[in-house]
Design a protein around this motif. Structure first.
Motif, PDB file in Angstrom:
ATOM      1  N   UNK A  41       0.854  -1.184   0.000  1.00  0.00           N
ATOM      2  CA  UNK A  41       0.000   0.000   0.000  1.00  0.00           C
ATOM      3  C   UNK A  41       0.889   1.232   0.000  1.00  0.00           C
ATOM      4  N   UNK A  42       0.620   2.171  -0.916  1.00  0.00           N
ATOM      5  CA  UNK A  42       1.379   3.417  -0.993  1.00  0.00           C
ATOM      6  C   UNK A  42       0.409   4.571  -0.746  1.00  0.00           C
ATOM      7  N   UNK A  43       0.560   5.226   0.406  1.00  0.00           N
ATOM      8  CA  UNK A  43      -0.313   6.323   0.802  1.00  0.00           C
ATOM      9  C   UNK A  43       0.315   7.648   0.382  1.00  0.00           C
ATOM     10  N   UNK A  44      -0.356   8.371  -0.525  1.00  0.00           N
ATOM     11  CA  UNK A  44       0.237   9.554  -1.132  1.00  0.00           C
ATOM     12  C   UNK A  44       1.217   9.152  -2.206  1.00  0.00           C
ATOM     13  N   UNK A  45       0.771   8.275  -3.101  1.00  0.00           N
ATOM     14  CA  UNK A  45       1.674   7.622  -4.058  1.00  0.00           C
ATOM     15  C   UNK A  45       2.147   8.525  -5.179  1.00  0.00           C
ATOM     16  N   UNK A  46       1.420   9.625  -5.473  1.00  0.00           N
ATOM     17  CA  UNK A  46       1.789  10.456  -6.617  1.00  0.00           C
ATOM     18  C   UNK A  46       1.755   9.647  -7.898  1.00  0.00           C
ATOM     19  N   UNK A  47       2.869   9.601  -8.609  1.00  0.00           N
ATOM     20  CA  UNK A  47       2.959   8.826  -9.848  1.00  0.00           C
ATOM     21  C   UNK A  47       3.365   7.377  -9.593  1.00  0.00           C
ATOM     22  N   UNK A  48       3.378   6.975  -8.332  1.00  0.00           N
ATOM     23  CA  UNK A  48       3.620   5.581  -7.915  1.00  0.00           C
ATOM     24  C   UNK A  48       5.002   5.072  -8.299  1.00  0.00           C
ATOM     25  N   UNK A  49       5.999   5.973  -8.316  1.00  0.00           N
ATOM     26  CA  UNK A  49       7.351   5.564  -8.699  1.00  0.00           C
ATOM     27  C   UNK A  49       7.899   4.492  -7.765  1.00  0.00           C
ATOM     28  N   UNK A  50       7.676   4.639  -6.469  1.00  0.00           N
ATOM     29  CA  UNK A  50       8.158   3.644  -5.508  1.00  0.00           C
ATOM     30  C   UNK A  50       7.464   2.299  -5.711  1.00  0.00           C
ATOM     31  N   UNK A  51       6.152   2.347  -5.823  1.00  0.00           N
ATOM     32  CA  UNK A  51       5.387   1.102  -5.869  1.00  0.00           C
ATOM     33  C   UNK A  51       5.621   0.327  -7.159  1.00  0.00           C
ATOM     34  N   UNK A  52       5.694   1.025  -8.270  1.00  0.00           N
ATOM     35  CA  UNK A  52       5.939   0.323  -9.532  1.00  0.00           C
ATOM     36  C   UNK A  52       7.312  -0.342  -9.531  1.00  0.00           C
ATOM     37  N   UNK A  53       8.302   0.312  -8.931  1.00  0.00           N
ATOM     38  CA  UNK A  53       9.625  -0.326  -8.845  1.00  0.00           C
ATOM     39  C   UNK A  53       9.573  -1.535  -7.920  1.00  0.00           C
ATOM     40  N   UNK A  54       8.804  -1.442  -6.834  1.00  0.00           N
ATOM     41  CA  UNK A  54       8.666  -2.593  -5.939  1.00  0.00           C
ATOM     42  C   UNK A  54       8.025  -3.776  -6.652  1.00  0.00           C
ATOM     43  N   UNK A  55       7.027  -3.502  -7.473  1.00  0.00           N
ATOM     44  CA  UNK A  55       6.371  -4.584  -8.213  1.00  0.00           C
ATOM     45  C   UNK A  55       7.334  -5.242  -9.195  1.00  0.00           C
ATOM     46  N   UNK A  56       8.242  -4.455  -9.769  1.00  0.00           N
ATOM     47  CA  UNK A  56       9.251  -5.035 -10.662  1.00  0.00           C
ATOM     48  C   UNK A  56      10.267  -5.866  -9.887  1.00  0.00           C
ATOM     49  N   UNK A  57      10.643  -5.396  -8.724  1.00  0.00           N
ATOM     50  CA  UNK A  57      11.639  -6.115  -7.927  1.00  0.00           C
ATOM     51  C   UNK A  57      11.098  -7.417  -7.359  1.00  0.00           C
ATOM     52  N   UNK A  58       9.793  -7.430  -7.063  1.00  0.00           N
ATOM     53  CA  UNK A  58       9.197  -8.588  -6.406  1.00  0.00           C
ATOM     54  C   UNK A  58       8.012  -9.106  -7.226  1.00  0.00           C
ATOM     55  N   UNK A  59       8.258 -10.037  -8.147  1.00  0.00           N
ATOM     56  CA  UNK A  59       7.179 -10.603  -8.966  1.00  0.00           C
ATOM     57  C   UNK A  59       6.118 -11.265  -8.086  1.00  0.00           C
TER      58      UNK A  59
END
Length: 246
Positions: A41-59
């Motif tokens: 969960x990303x609270x205040x995600x903006x363009x979701x740069x953190x979360x999208x990278x996390x999804x790439x790192x962890x399939x």
């Protein structure tokens, strides 16, 4: 032109939206060691740069991103589609403080967005409610590297206890039932890159859009730059801590 629009324009070339380099974002995310099936969960995600990278790192993980900016969420959706991640992230246009979830998460992020909850203490309470026992949180927050002058506090609209020093910030983070297991203190170069990008992106937009909006954007950029260079540079720091819910 409202504050949200100015912020979106200023962050156009720095989607991380915090004084942290991509390399250090990746290092912090790698430390989470998320397992298959983990929920983010990303609270205040903006363009979701953190979360999208996390999804790439962890399939085989999935995520929810929450923000009030339709422009930021639209950019996040476009980026997710381009990176083949659209099926693994759900984007919610709502306030971070108003978001609810039926199940807890393995990792909750709130980096540079504690203002959405009214400060660090209420942010930590809210984040803890979303993190499963033994789960993790990544929280990014300012701290005083030096004691701020009364003039700087007035200009920032802050109080001396708005932030603590680094040791005090760690203590505040652990107080509601977390333990710090890793962290990154932003370096001066990261701060400078962030601020040059923030002010420069806004100045270039203003130059390309003459008129009242351009004038407002330029004034905001110049005021921000002066407050940084002649005010909080070297006084206000930023730390991102990886927290284990105890």
């Amino acid at each position: 032109m409202d504050r949200q629009t100015i912020s979106a324009l200023a962050h156009a070339d720095h989607p991380i939206a915090a004084p942290i380099s991509p390399a250090h974002v990746e290092r912090l995310l790698a430390r989470t060691k998320l397992k298959t099936g983990a929920r983010i969960l990303d609270l205040g995600c903006g363009e979701a740069a953190w979360t999208l990278r996390a999804l790439e790192l962890f399939p085989e993980t999935s995520a929810d991103g929450v923000d009030i900016s339709p422009g930021g969420l639209a950019a996040a959706a476009k980026d997710a589609q381009a990176r083949g991640l659209a099926g693994r992230i759900r984007l919610h246009e709502t306030s971070a403080a108003g978001f609810t979830a039926a199940e807890p998460y393995d990792l909750v992020l709130c980096v540079g967005a504690t203002h959405a909850f009214g400060g660090l203490a209420p942010t930590l309470e809210a984040v803890r409610s979303f993190v499963k026992p033994g789960g993790l949180a990544l929280i990014g927050e300012g701290f005083w590297e030096q004691n701020p002058s009364p003039a700087l506090l007035t200009r920032l609209g802050a109080t001396p206890d708005e932030y603590a020093d680094l040791a005090g910030t760690v203590a505040r983070m652990e107080e509601p039932g977390f333990r710090v297991v890793h962290g990154h203190t932003s370096e001066r170069g990261e701060w400078d890159e962030y601020e040059w990008s923030w002010t420069g992106s806004l100045i270039r937009w203003a130059a390309a859009h003459p008129g009242p909006d351009g004038d407002t954007a330029l004034a905001a950029a110049l005021d921000h730059r002066d407050m940084w260079l002649n005010g909080y540079r070297g006084v206000l720091g930023f730390v991102t801590l990886l927290l284990l819910r105890t």
